[in-house]
Design a protein around this motif. Structure first.
Motif, short mmCIF file in Angstrom:
data_model
loop_
_atom_site.label_atom_id
_atom_site.label_comp_id
_atom_site.label_asym_id
_atom_site.label_seq_id
_atom_site.Cartn_x
_atom_site.Cartn_y
_atom_site.Cartn_z
N LEU A 236 0.77 -1.29 -0.03
CA LEU A 236 0.11 0.11 -0.14
C LEU A 236 0.91 1.12 -0.07
O LEU A 236 0.74 2.19 -0.88
CB LEU A 236 -0.78 0.05 1.15
N ILE A 237 1.93 1.34 0.78
CA ILE A 237 2.79 2.42 0.92
C ILE A 237 3.51 2.34 -0.38
O ILE A 237 3.63 3.72 -0.98
CB ILE A 237 3.87 2.23 2.01
N GLU A 238 4.07 1.40 -0.97
CA GLU A 238 4.64 1.56 -2.50
C GLU A 238 3.76 1.95 -3.56
O GLU A 238 4.18 2.75 -4.35
CB GLU A 238 5.07 0.03 -2.82
N MET A 239 2.45 1.57 -3.31
CA MET A 239 1.31 2.10 -4.20
C MET A 239 1.30 3.73 -4.20
O MET A 239 1.19 4.38 -5.25
CB MET A 239 -0.08 1.49 -4.10
N SER A 240 1.35 4.19 -2.90
CA SER A 240 1.11 5.48 -2.69
C SER A 240 2.16 6.34 -3.35
O SER A 240 1.87 7.53 -3.87
CB SER A 240 1.02 5.76 -1.20
N TYR A 241 3.44 5.84 -2.84
CA TYR A 241 4.65 6.67 -3.43
C TYR A 241 4.68 6.55 -4.98
O TYR A 241 4.98 7.49 -5.84
CB TYR A 241 5.93 6.09 -2.96
N ARG A 242 4.43 5.41 -5.65
CA ARG A 242 4.54 5.27 -7.10
C ARG A 242 3.33 6.24 -7.72
O ARG A 242 3.71 7.15 -8.66
CB ARG A 242 4.03 3.81 -7.23
N SER A 243 1.98 6.28 -7.29
CA SER A 243 1.03 7.30 -7.88
C SER A 243 1.49 8.79 -7.43
O SER A 243 1.45 9.46 -8.46
CB SER A 243 -0.29 7.15 -7.26
N THR A 244 2.09 9.08 -6.32
CA THR A 244 2.45 10.28 -6.03
C THR A 244 3.52 10.77 -6.75
O THR A 244 3.61 11.99 -7.64
CB THR A 244 3.02 10.54 -4.69
N LEU A 245 4.62 9.93 -7.20
CA LEU A 245 5.88 10.11 -7.99
C LEU A 245 5.41 10.73 -9.35
O LEU A 245 5.75 11.29 -10.03
CB LEU A 245 6.86 9.25 -7.60
N ALA A 246 4.21 9.75 -9.81
CA ALA A 246 3.94 9.63 -11.15
C ALA A 246 3.16 11.00 -11.50
O ALA A 246 3.35 11.62 -12.41
CB ALA A 246 3.01 8.53 -11.48
N GLN A 247 2.32 11.35 -10.62
CA GLN A 247 1.46 12.64 -10.77
C GLN A 247 2.47 14.05 -10.76
O GLN A 247 2.03 14.68 -11.29
CB GLN A 247 0.60 12.77 -9.30
N LEU A 248 3.41 13.65 -9.76
CA LEU A 248 4.07 14.96 -9.74
C LEU A 248 5.31 14.83 -10.69
O LEU A 248 6.10 15.79 -10.59
CB LEU A 248 4.81 15.13 -8.29
N ASP A 249 5.48 13.88 -11.57
CA ASP A 249 6.23 13.84 -12.61
C ASP A 249 7.74 13.81 -11.95
O ASP A 249 8.59 14.34 -12.56
CB ASP A 249 6.33 14.87 -13.56
N ILE A 250 8.11 13.10 -11.02
CA ILE A 250 9.28 12.86 -10.40
C ILE A 250 9.93 11.42 -10.80
O ILE A 250 9.37 10.28 -10.55
CB ILE A 250 9.19 12.81 -8.89
N GLN A 251 11.07 11.39 -11.51
CA GLN A 251 11.71 10.16 -11.89
C GLN A 251 12.42 9.51 -10.60
O GLN A 251 13.51 10.00 -10.23
CB GLN A 251 12.47 10.32 -13.21
N THR A 252 12.39 8.23 -10.52
CA THR A 252 13.21 7.48 -9.70
C THR A 252 13.01 5.83 -10.06
O THR A 252 11.92 5.44 -10.24
CB THR A 252 12.93 7.93 -8.11
N ASP A 253 14.11 5.10 -9.66
CA ASP A 253 13.79 3.84 -9.83
C ASP A 253 13.98 3.23 -8.41
O ASP A 253 14.30 1.64 -8.30
CB ASP A 253 14.98 3.36 -10.90
N GLN A 254 13.72 3.95 -7.54
CA GLN A 254 14.19 3.50 -6.10
C GLN A 254 12.70 3.10 -5.27
O GLN A 254 12.74 3.14 -4.05
CB GLN A 254 14.71 4.72 -5.29
N ILE A 255 11.61 2.76 -6.13
CA ILE A 255 10.11 3.04 -5.53
C ILE A 255 10.36 1.98 -4.23
O ILE A 255 9.88 2.03 -3.09
CB ILE A 255 9.09 2.91 -6.28
N SER A 256 10.70 0.81 -4.37
CA SER A 256 10.54 -0.20 -3.60
C SER A 256 11.72 -0.08 -2.16
O SER A 256 11.29 -0.40 -1.07
CB SER A 256 11.00 -1.86 -3.95
N ASN A 257 12.78 0.64 -2.37
CA ASN A 257 13.59 1.13 -1.42
C ASN A 257 12.97 2.11 -0.70
O ASN A 257 13.04 2.26 0.59
CB ASN A 257 15.07 1.36 -2.11
N ILE A 258 12.33 3.05 -1.32
CA ILE A 258 11.58 4.41 -0.59
C ILE A 258 10.72 3.65 0.45
O ILE A 258 10.62 3.92 1.61
CB ILE A 258 10.98 5.05 -1.83
N SER A 259 9.65 2.63 -0.09
CA SER A 259 8.62 2.05 0.78
C SER A 259 9.41 1.33 2.05
O SER A 259 8.99 1.37 3.12
CB SER A 259 8.06 0.99 0.08
N GLN A 260 10.48 0.69 1.79
CA GLN A 260 11.10 -0.12 2.93
C GLN A 260 11.63 0.99 4.07
O GLN A 260 11.55 0.88 5.07
CB GLN A 260 12.44 -0.59 2.44
N SER A 261 12.13 2.00 3.34
CA SER A 261 12.76 3.05 3.97
C SER A 261 11.54 3.69 5.05
O SER A 261 11.77 3.97 6.22
CB SER A 261 13.34 4.05 3.40
#
Length: 233
Positions: free
Chosen positions: A71-96
């Motif tokens: 759920l947290i990973e989905m929240s980051y993924r959608s937020t970053l996409a909407q704000l047009d922020i590029q990163t390949d770190q989404i699963s690491n961000i969620s763990q962090s």
């Protein structure tokens, strides 16, 4: 009128710990950990948090289907996409996020002082909805876990507030009757409704000075935890 209680049971989030600030630390801290700079993307923290919260509250309604990490990973993924922020770190961000959140113990005002004073005269306990892996370490991070004789977490017993079972479980852990305890919490839906069902006196911690809905009558209302002492000996 002074009431003769043997124990005081507290809710955890937004009663003892400030959930919003703990969550904010984790949402922003995880980005920093994974070198995602909002500044470089021209996005303010406020905007990021607003967009994140919108997705997050939508996704958490599906917690029967997805794990908290998903759920947290989905929240980051959608937020970053909407704000047009590029990163390949989404699963690491969620763990962090989880690492930071599960160790963040930002407290509501005066909690240490109140618990110290009350612990001289009352047995203390906690009833909280949430995950054992988050709630217990957060109490340890805040340095308050030693005050409590029992900590009842919904995940561990399979019932969540406002269901009467979680309150009965806490009473049996303390070996006390409903009339011998006071329950303190900030949520009318979870805390007040639950306490009412099992005839436990409820003190509403009205931290944002909200107007009470018609027919809602807590035994006590405080807008600062320090004021608990006014009607306890």
């Amino acid at each position: 009128m002074k009431m003769l209680y043997k124990a005081i049971i507290f809710d955890l989030d937004n009663t003892l710990l400030n959930f919003e600030l703990c969550e904010r630390q984790a949402i922003l801290g995880a980005l920093e950990d994974c070198a995602v700079s909002l500044d470089l993307n021209g996005i303010s923290e406020t905007i990021f948090l607003q967009v994140f919260e919108t997705y997050n509250s939508q996704y958490w309604r599906q917690q029967e289907i997805f794990s908290p990490s998903e759920l947290i990973e989905m929240s980051y993924r959608s937020t970053l996409a909407q704000l047009d922020i590029q990163t390949d770190q989404i699963s690491n961000i969620s763990q962090s996020f989880w690492h930071i959140f599960n160790h963040s113990g930002v407290m509501e005002p005066d909690v240490n002082e109140v618990l110290t004073v009350l612990s001289h005269n009352y047995r203390l306990a906690v009833i909280t909805n949430g995950f054992v892996s988050a709630q217990l370490p957060r109490m340890q991070a805040a340095g308050i876990e030693h005050f409590f004789e029992a900590v009842v977490v919904s995940e561990a017993i399979g019932f969540a507030k406002p269901s009467p079972e979680i309150f009965h479980h806490a009473l049996s852990r303390l070996d006390l009757r409903p009339g011998e305890v006071l329950y303190v919490g900030d949520s009318l839906t979870h805390d007040y409704a639950g306490a009412m069902q099992v005839n436990i006196d409820f003190c509403y911690y009205n931290r944002k000075n909200q107007v009470l809905p018609q027919g809602v009558q807590p035994k006590f209302i405080v807008n600062q935890l320090l004021n608990l002492q006014d009607f306890l000996d």
